[in-house]
Scaffold this motif. Structure first.
Motif, PDB file in Angstrom:
ATOM      1  N   THR A 116       0.822  -1.280   0.027  1.00 46.14           N
ATOM      2  CA  THR A 116      -0.005   0.088  -0.030  1.00 46.14           C
ATOM      3  C   THR A 116       0.706   1.143   0.043  1.00 46.14           C
ATOM      4  OG1 THR A 116      -0.163   0.181   2.558  1.00 46.14           O
ATOM      5  CG2 THR A 116      -1.663  -1.178   1.294  1.00 46.14           C
ATOM      6  N   LYS A 117       0.351   2.430  -0.381  1.00 46.28           N
ATOM      7  CA  LYS A 117       0.773   3.595  -0.417  1.00 46.28           C
ATOM      8  C   LYS A 117       1.510   3.877   1.261  1.00 46.28           C
ATOM      9  CE  LYS A 117       1.055   8.276  -0.305  1.00 46.28           C
ATOM     10  NZ  LYS A 117       0.048   9.156  -0.681  1.00 46.28           N
ATOM     11  N   GLN A 118       0.640   3.699   2.037  1.00 46.30           N
ATOM     12  CA  GLN A 118       1.174   3.881   3.484  1.00 46.30           C
ATOM     13  C   GLN A 118       2.385   3.076   3.817  1.00 46.30           C
ATOM     14  OE1 GLN A 118      -2.179   3.166   2.719  1.00 46.30           O
ATOM     15  NE2 GLN A 118      -2.708   5.413   2.423  1.00 46.30           N
ATOM     16  N   GLU A 119       2.333   1.885   3.316  1.00 43.06           N
ATOM     17  CA  GLU A 119       3.558   0.900   3.669  1.00 43.06           C
ATOM     18  C   GLU A 119       4.696   1.462   2.755  1.00 43.06           C
ATOM     19  OE1 GLU A 119       2.673  -3.040   2.636  1.00 43.06           O
ATOM     20  OE2 GLU A 119       1.117  -3.263   4.211  1.00 43.06           O
ATOM     21  N   ALA A 120       4.636   2.220   1.878  1.00 40.15           N
ATOM     22  CA  ALA A 120       5.663   2.563   1.043  1.00 40.15           C
ATOM     23  C   ALA A 120       6.253   3.828   1.711  1.00 40.15           C
ATOM     24  CB  ALA A 120       4.981   2.956  -0.428  1.00 40.15           C
ATOM     25  N   GLU A 121       5.241   4.733   2.350  1.00 39.16           N
ATOM     26  CA  GLU A 121       5.854   5.706   3.014  1.00 39.16           C
ATOM     27  C   GLU A 121       6.424   5.670   4.152  1.00 39.16           C
ATOM     28  OE1 GLU A 121       2.317   9.335   2.240  1.00 39.16           O
ATOM     29  OE2 GLU A 121       1.819   7.768   3.526  1.00 39.16           O
ATOM     30  N   LYS A 122       6.257   4.537   5.028  1.00 39.29           N
ATOM     31  CA  LYS A 122       6.841   4.133   6.188  1.00 39.29           C
ATOM     32  C   LYS A 122       8.269   3.638   5.650  1.00 39.29           C
ATOM     33  CE  LYS A 122       2.890   2.829   9.248  1.00 39.29           C
ATOM     34  NZ  LYS A 122       2.369   1.514   9.650  1.00 39.29           N
ATOM     35  N   GLY A 176      19.080  23.538 -10.388  1.00 40.24           N
ATOM     36  CA  GLY A 176      18.788  22.926 -11.739  1.00 40.24           C
ATOM     37  C   GLY A 176      17.633  22.230 -12.230  1.00 40.24           C
ATOM     38  N   HIS A 177      17.500  21.626 -13.403  1.00 40.74           N
ATOM     39  CA  HIS A 177      16.438  20.933 -13.682  1.00 40.74           C
ATOM     40  C   HIS A 177      16.289  19.493 -12.857  1.00 40.74           C
ATOM     41  CE1 HIS A 177      15.928  23.480 -17.488  1.00 40.74           C
ATOM     42  NE2 HIS A 177      14.886  23.399 -17.276  1.00 40.74           N
ATOM     43  N   ASN A 178      14.862  19.420 -13.080  1.00 39.16           N
ATOM     44  CA  ASN A 178      14.610  18.132 -11.920  1.00 39.16           C
ATOM     45  C   ASN A 178      14.478  17.036 -12.908  1.00 39.16           C
ATOM     46  OD1 ASN A 178      12.030  18.309 -13.074  1.00 39.16           O
ATOM     47  ND2 ASN A 178      11.084  19.444 -11.533  1.00 39.16           N
ATOM     48  N   TRP A 179      14.445  15.809 -12.206  1.00 36.74           N
ATOM     49  CA  TRP A 179      13.964  14.488 -12.642  1.00 36.74           C
ATOM     50  C   TRP A 179      13.079  13.978 -11.924  1.00 36.74           C
ATOM     51  CZ3 TRP A 179      13.889   9.580 -10.964  1.00 36.74           C
ATOM     52  CH2 TRP A 179      13.549   8.516 -11.811  1.00 36.74           C
ATOM     53  N   PHE A 180      11.893  13.355 -12.269  1.00 37.27           N
ATOM     54  CA  PHE A 180      10.982  12.934 -11.435  1.00 37.27           C
ATOM     55  C   PHE A 180      10.233  11.433 -11.853  1.00 37.27           C
ATOM     56  CE2 PHE A 180       8.960  16.195 -13.841  1.00 37.27           C
ATOM     57  CZ  PHE A 180       7.577  15.582 -14.641  1.00 37.27           C
ATOM     58  N   CYS A 181       9.756  10.659 -11.042  1.00 33.54           N
ATOM     59  CA  CYS A 181       9.210   9.308 -11.410  1.00 33.54           C
ATOM     60  C   CYS A 181       8.170   9.065 -10.090  1.00 33.54           C
ATOM     61  CB  CYS A 181      10.353   8.314 -11.741  1.00 33.54           C
ATOM     62  SG  CYS A 181       9.761   6.634 -12.498  1.00 33.54           S
ATOM     63  N   VAL A 182       7.995   7.791 -10.202  1.00 32.51           N
ATOM     64  CA  VAL A 182       7.083   7.163  -9.117  1.00 32.51           C
ATOM     65  C   VAL A 182       7.857   6.036  -8.537  1.00 32.51           C
ATOM     66  CG1 VAL A 182       4.906   6.150  -9.005  1.00 32.51           C
ATOM     67  CG2 VAL A 182       5.137   7.653 -10.730  1.00 32.51           C
ATOM     68  N   LEU A 183       7.914   6.143  -7.212  1.00 37.45           N
ATOM     69  CA  LEU A 183       8.331   5.255  -6.170  1.00 37.45           C
ATOM     70  C   LEU A 183       7.665   3.937  -5.992  1.00 37.45           C
ATOM     71  CD1 LEU A 183      10.874   6.894  -3.574  1.00 37.45           C
ATOM     72  CD2 LEU A 183      11.462   5.396  -5.571  1.00 37.45           C
ATOM     73  N   PHE A 184       6.261   4.470  -5.654  1.00 39.03           N
ATOM     74  CA  PHE A 184       4.983   3.567  -5.625  1.00 39.03           C
ATOM     75  C   PHE A 184       4.078   3.687  -6.225  1.00 39.03           C
ATOM     76  CE2 PHE A 184       1.575   1.912  -3.385  1.00 39.03           C
ATOM     77  CZ  PHE A 184       1.885   0.455  -3.277  1.00 39.03           C
TER      78      PHE A 184
END
Length: 231
Positions: A74-80, A147-155
């Motif tokens: 779950t997202k909550q587990e990912a945050e932990k 500088g410019h950023n890079w972004f993605c999805v961890l969960f």
């Protein structure tokens, strides 16, 4: 007069249908944001070297966190998991920066921030389109973070190779969320982005990173020290 009444009735009915449809779409977009943990890396500057360093930091962090985030259901587990790994993430970033010969500072923290509409390719074909808006995210600031950023999805782990990303996303997003994610860029996403920009303006401004001096490669620092001794 009769035709006018019919036109008004049809227009009213159409407006109700469209409003209801968009409200449902927007509600699912809200659910997607709440079920997603983003990843954001800011480079020290836009120089070619700093941008290349940003990507090396990204790769190092994704490598050390992959197994831990894979365990989250779950997202909550990912945050932990993220909170427990902040020191590990910082250490991986610092080690990479030092190994490349720089002494930039590193800030790593979890925050809530705005992301624009973003597409991620799927190995099975097509793509996932994440709606714009405020997301929880793990953020890394390198040096001055100017500088410019890079972004993605961890969960779910959409930062992984596409085949693995497909599997994790398919398992962790609901069928309703996947239907929106796979719908492609369309007018409704544009409208969500327009509305979310208004929310972004009303949101509390993010703290401005304190500028840090441009880092000097270790080799140059050693040369300067040797020259000062000669004097």
């Amino acid at each position: 007069m009769k035709k006018l009444k019919i036109a008004i009735a049809v227009g009213t009915l159409l407006a109700i249908v469209l409003t209801s449809s968009f409200s449902s779409f927007a509600a699912v977009c809200d659910a997607i944001r709440e079920d997603t943990l983003r990843f954001h890396v800011l480079a020290n500057s836009d120089s070619e070297a700093d941008q290349a360093l940003k990507l090396k930091v990204r790769d190092a962090v994704l490598k050390v966190t992959a197994a831990d985030f894979e365990k989250a259901n779950t997202k909550q587990e990912a945050e932990k998991a993220a909170d427990a790994q902040l020191d590990k993430i910082r250490a991986a970033a610092e080690k990479t920066i030092r190994s490349e010969g720089y002494d930039y500072s590193v800030k790593v923290y979890r925050t809530r921030m705005y992301f624009a509409t973003t597409r991620y390719p799927r190995a099975a074909g097509g793509s996932y389109t994440l709606p714009a808006g405020q997301y929880d995210a793990v953020r890394i600031e390198i040096g001055a973070a100017a500088g410019h950023n890079w972004f993605c999805v961890l969960f779910p782990q959409l930062c992984l190779p596409a085949a693995q990303s497909d599997a994790t996303a398919d398992a962790l997003y609901t069928d309703e969320e996947k239907q929106v994610l796979e719908s492609g860029y369309e007018v409704r996403f544009a409208l969500v982005e327009w509305l979310s920009k208004g929310e972004k303006k009303n949101a509390e401004p993010e703290p401005t990173p304190t500028p840090t001096p441009t880092a000097t490669p270790k080799a140059q620092l050693m040369e300067q020290a040797q020259n000062s001794k000669k004097r």
